[in-house]
Design a protein around this motif. Structure first.
Motif, PDB file in Angstrom:
ATOM      1  N   CYS A   8       1.055  -1.433   0.242  1.00 58.53           N
ATOM      2  CA  CYS A   8      -0.111  -0.231  -0.107  1.00 58.53           C
ATOM      3  C   CYS A   8       0.900   1.332  -0.202  1.00 58.53           C
ATOM      4  O   CYS A   8       1.915   1.279   1.011  1.00 58.53           O
ATOM      5  CB  CYS A   8      -0.766  -0.036   1.253  1.00 58.53           C
ATOM      6  N   ASP A   9       0.492   2.352  -0.899  1.00 51.88           N
ATOM      7  CA  ASP A   9       1.173   2.912  -0.901  1.00 51.88           C
ATOM      8  C   ASP A   9       0.283   4.326  -1.147  1.00 51.88           C
ATOM      9  O   ASP A   9      -0.238   4.617  -1.924  1.00 51.88           O
ATOM     10  CB  ASP A   9       2.125   3.664  -2.675  1.00 51.88           C
ATOM     11  N   LEU A  10       0.892   5.321  -0.353  1.00 47.36           N
ATOM     12  CA  LEU A  10       0.023   6.324   0.392  1.00 47.36           C
ATOM     13  C   LEU A  10       0.343   7.492  -1.138  1.00 47.36           C
ATOM     14  O   LEU A  10       1.349   7.874  -0.701  1.00 47.36           O
ATOM     15  CB  LEU A  10       0.076   7.095   1.535  1.00 47.36           C
ATOM     16  N   ASN A  11      -0.318   8.039  -1.423  1.00 47.37           N
ATOM     17  CA  ASN A  11       0.375   8.613  -3.142  1.00 47.37           C
ATOM     18  C   ASN A  11       0.527   9.781  -2.346  1.00 47.37           C
ATOM     19  O   ASN A  11      -0.394  10.898  -1.721  1.00 47.37           O
ATOM     20  CB  ASN A  11      -1.076   9.017  -3.366  1.00 47.37           C
ATOM     21  N   ASN A  12       1.397  10.668  -2.966  1.00 52.48           N
ATOM     22  CA  ASN A  12       2.168  11.952  -2.957  1.00 52.48           C
ATOM     23  C   ASN A  12       1.896  12.709  -1.309  1.00 52.48           C
ATOM     24  O   ASN A  12       1.210  13.494  -0.833  1.00 52.48           O
ATOM     25  CB  ASN A  12       1.290  13.032  -3.737  1.00 52.48           C
ATOM     26  N   PHE A  13       2.067  11.761  -0.760  1.00 54.77           N
ATOM     27  CA  PHE A  13       1.272  11.627   0.702  1.00 54.77           C
ATOM     28  C   PHE A  13       1.935  13.253   1.464  1.00 54.77           C
ATOM     29  O   PHE A  13       1.006  13.245   2.164  1.00 54.77           O
ATOM     30  CB  PHE A  13       2.944  10.237   1.608  1.00 54.77           C
ATOM     31  N   ILE A 104       7.948   6.377   5.140  1.00 53.32           N
ATOM     32  CA  ILE A 104       7.287   6.337   6.200  1.00 53.32           C
ATOM     33  C   ILE A 104       5.484   6.844   5.715  1.00 53.32           C
ATOM     34  O   ILE A 104       4.398   6.135   6.267  1.00 53.32           O
ATOM     35  CB  ILE A 104       6.937   7.534   6.789  1.00 53.32           C
ATOM     36  N   ASP A 105       5.591   6.522   3.945  1.00 49.86           N
ATOM     37  CA  ASP A 105       4.279   5.938   3.449  1.00 49.86           C
ATOM     38  C   ASP A 105       3.955   4.907   2.480  1.00 49.86           C
ATOM     39  O   ASP A 105       2.801   4.814   1.214  1.00 49.86           O
ATOM     40  CB  ASP A 105       4.576   7.556   2.344  1.00 49.86           C
ATOM     41  N   GLU A 106       4.656   4.095   2.829  1.00 50.77           N
ATOM     42  CA  GLU A 106       4.637   2.837   2.185  1.00 50.77           C
ATOM     43  C   GLU A 106       4.303   1.559   3.430  1.00 50.77           C
ATOM     44  O   GLU A 106       5.208   1.380   4.186  1.00 50.77           O
ATOM     45  CB  GLU A 106       5.639   2.538   1.170  1.00 50.77           C
TER      46      GLU A 106
HETATM   47 MG   LIG Z   1       3.548   7.471  -1.422  1.00 49.56          MG
END
Ligand SMILES: [Mg+2]
Length: 413
Positions: A8-13, A104-106
């Motif tokens: 899971c990758d938070l987009n343009n975090f 931090i975002d994946e």
């Molecule tokens: Mg990301």
């Protein structure tokens, strides 16, 4: 048993979180950048509108502004990002506790054991994607596969707010046509080596003999060949992003050798100030203080002790370091360098057991004072405000304050 792994990758975090908090910039090109006055004035993250201007992560702010003069530049707010990172993790943990942070975002999430209860990997991925949108107000792209490498690839394929399934049935169609550089761990130099001999896609890599790859890349060749064929057996290990930060520390080789307790106390205060400042910046408090001492013949000693309360107050950290020092050092030799590190980090909002015999009010005031000093220094520079003690010996106070961001911090480097 075939595994079911999500990435899971938070987009343009960073940029997404900033736009969420500041709706007026949502329709503008936005870049979150390191501080402009230090040499860290580079783009850390950008939103989709900024991407259209071809703004690249890592380039200098002035370069980005040349491409896009009305770019909105924002300073990072790491404690806010940490909070969102943790909240996303809370959503994943509704399905399993096998969650491995990758930055931090994946995260990788192993839901193999959860599919009987919650349905297929794709169904779980879509539920997570929806929950992140509904509850956090940002988007995620998720890859679903039978190994970590392909799950990671999947999360990159469709963005934002999308799910991509790479199965044993379809991976040859989906993965093999991708450029070889897309494979996790194929860095720029490996990519160049592979391209030079005509290996352009992941499929090309999968088709050559592993023996040949070994001759080209050493043992790593075997591993990459296995990855390209979907043979990645590595497990999702429960790792929390915050736990990957081992500690926050600073050390210095002083301008002259330290010869008495006063010198040492002075230096500990200089070090503790920059350590405490970084703790506060990242919303952490340390429970343990470690001290590192190196004498002028390069003999080393390390000692540690627990603080009474988790702390981000420089005075408390310096005093504890000095206590440890006095208990352990007999002045058989002058000292060349000193270091302090705080470990056992907790977030600053963690509940603390209050000590009856300590004045909590005074501690709160002290912390507030230090926060005001941080603000002043942010605006006017580090040396704008100093302890009176530091005026005594300017040479010893020549301490470059590092702007380390959240990464596993290696001590004394
Ligand atoms: Mg990301």
């Amino acid at each position: 048993m075939e595994r079911t792994i999500l990435h899971c990758d938070l987009n343009n975090f960073y940029a997404s979180v900033e736009c969420l908090y500041n709706p007026s910039i949502r329709d503008c090109p936005v870049a979150v950048c390191g501080s402009q006055d230090l040499r860290h004035g580079i783009v850390l993250a950008k939103n989709y509108i900024a991407k259209k201007y071809n703004i690249i992560t890592g380039e200098a702010i002035w370069q980005a502004k040349q491409k896009c003069p009305n770019l909105v530049v924002i300073n990072p707010n790491y404690s806010l990002y940490l909070r969102f990172s943790k909240e996303a993790r809370d959503i994943y943990s509704r399905y399993t506790n096998n969650i491995e942070a990758f930055g931090i975002d994946e995260c990788w999430i192993d839901v193999s054991e959860s599919t009987k209860l919650y349905g297929s990997g794709e169904k779980i991925a879509n539920e997570i994607r929806e929950a992140i949108k509904e509850e956090l107000g940002i988007t995620a792209s998720i890859g679903v596969s039978f190994n970590k490498i392909f799950a990671k690839l999947g999360s990159d394929l469709k963005k934002p707010d999308a799910v991509t399934v790479i199965s044993k049935e379809n991976y040859k169609e989906i993965v093999w046509k991708l450029p070889v550089g897309e494979l996790l761990y194929v860095g720029r130099s490996t990519k160049k080596k592979l391209n030079n001999i005509g290996i352009m896609t992941i499929g090309d890599l999968a088709a050559v003999s592993p023996t040949f790859l070994r001759s080209l890349l050493g043992k790593w060749g075997d591993t990459l060949w296995a990855f390209s064929n979907g043979m990645d057996e590595s497990e999702v290990t429960a790792v929390d992003f915050q736990n990957t930060i081992k500690g926050i520390g600073n050390s210095m080789t002083t301008a002259r050798d330290l010869v008495n307790n006063d010198d040492v106390k002075f230096t500990f205060y200089v070090l503790a100030e920059s350590v405490a400042e970084r703790l506060r910046k990242h919303n952490f408090m340390g429970k343990t203080v470690q001290v590192y001492i190196r004498d002028n013949e390069l003999g080393c000693m390390e000692r540690q002790a627990k603080l009474q309360n988790p702390s981000c107050i420089s005075g408390e950290i310096a005093n504890k370091a000095f206590d440890i020092f006095k208990k352990n050092w007999s002045w058989h030799k002058p000292i060349r360098s000193l270091g302090i590190r705080t470990t056992d980090l907790v977030t600053a909002d963690t509940y603390t057991q209050l000590c009856l015999f300590e004045d909590q009010n005074r501690r709160c005031k002290q912390e507030a004072l230090e926060q005001s000093i941080d603000e002043l220094r942010k605006r006017f520079g580090h040396y704008a405000i100093q302890r009176a003690l530091f005026l005594k010996d300017k040479a010893l106070n020549a301490n470059p304050v590092e702007d380390n961001i959240i990464h596993p911090v290696s001590f004394f480097r």
